[in-house]
Design a protein around this motif. Structure first.
Motif, PDB file in Angstrom:
ATOM      1  N   THR A 161     -10.106   0.216  -3.207  1.00 21.38           N
ATOM      2  CA  THR A 161      -9.629  -1.001  -2.554  1.00 21.38           C
ATOM      3  C   THR A 161      -9.992  -1.035  -1.073  1.00 21.38           C
TER       4      THR A 161
ATOM      5  N   ILE B  99      -4.457  -2.321 -14.908  1.00 20.63           N
ATOM      6  CA  ILE B  99      -3.277  -1.586 -14.476  1.00 20.63           C
ATOM      7  C   ILE B  99      -3.544  -0.827 -13.184  1.00 20.63           C
ATOM      8  N   ILE B 100      -4.823  -0.806 -12.778  1.00 20.56           N
ATOM      9  CA  ILE B 100      -5.199  -0.050 -11.595  1.00 20.56           C
ATOM     10  C   ILE B 100      -6.378  -0.730 -10.908  1.00 20.56           C
TER      11      ILE B 100
ATOM     12  N   ALA C 289      -0.873  -4.314 -10.649  1.00 16.80           N
ATOM     13  CA  ALA C 289      -1.802  -3.181 -10.732  1.00 16.80           C
ATOM     14  C   ALA C 289      -1.546  -2.216  -9.574  1.00 16.80           C
ATOM     15  N   GLU C 290      -1.611  -0.937  -9.869  1.00 13.81           N
ATOM     16  CA  GLU C 290      -1.497   0.083  -8.837  1.00 13.81           C
ATOM     17  C   GLU C 290      -2.824   0.127  -8.083  1.00 13.81           C
ATOM     18  N   ARG C 291      -2.755   0.250  -6.758  1.00 11.83           N
ATOM     19  CA  ARG C 291      -3.958   0.198  -5.937  1.00 11.83           C
ATOM     20  C   ARG C 291      -4.201   1.531  -5.236  1.00 11.83           C
ATOM     21  N   PHE C 292      -5.478   1.948  -5.230  1.00 12.07           N
ATOM     22  CA  PHE C 292      -5.874   3.180  -4.560  1.00 12.07           C
ATOM     23  C   PHE C 292      -7.071   2.903  -3.671  1.00 12.07           C
TER      24      PHE C 292
END
Length: 119
Positions: free
Chosen positions: A99, A94-95, A112-115
């Motif tokens: 990145t 999910i994450i 997926a949420e990307r950070f």
């Protein structure tokens, strides 16, 4: 052995996970420590992350496989390496974190949420 479902599934692209996995990323399942039961001994490598806080990377002393990571900033949580499971079907990250260090030829995980770094 883990009980129940993970609280989260995350892909980590940090250079520490890249080195530990011997690959381009690591897939980590977040479990409450009370839902994780270990059989057998592991060896631990203390690793200082970008935060300056310690992570303890546990691995099998016989074969060297990464097993879990315990992060000092996350008491009561254990990160189980997805490759240790007998069945990874149904797992969906999910994450994605770090990145900014992901290889450019690897596409993002759909949904997926990307950070760029750890949230």
């Amino acid at each position: 052995m883990v009980k129940g479902e993970p609280q989260a599934v995350a892909v980590c692209h940090c250079t520490h996970c890249q080195k530990q996995s011997g690959s381009t990323f690591s897939v980590n399942l977040f479990f409450r420590e009370q839902d994780y039961e270990q059989h057998g001994e592991t060896m631990a490598y203390p690793d200082t992350g970008d935060s300056g806080q310690l992570s303890y990377r546990h691995f099998c002393g016989n074969c060297g496989s990464p097993i879990i990571t315990k992060v000092s900033m996350m008491p009561g949580v254990v990160l189980v390496k997805a490759g240790t499971l007998e069945n990874m079907e149904g797992l969906h990250p999910i994450i994605e974190i770090y990145t900014d260090r992901a290889v450019t030829w690897l596409p993002p995980v759909a949904g997926a949420e990307r950070f760029a770094r750890s949230p």
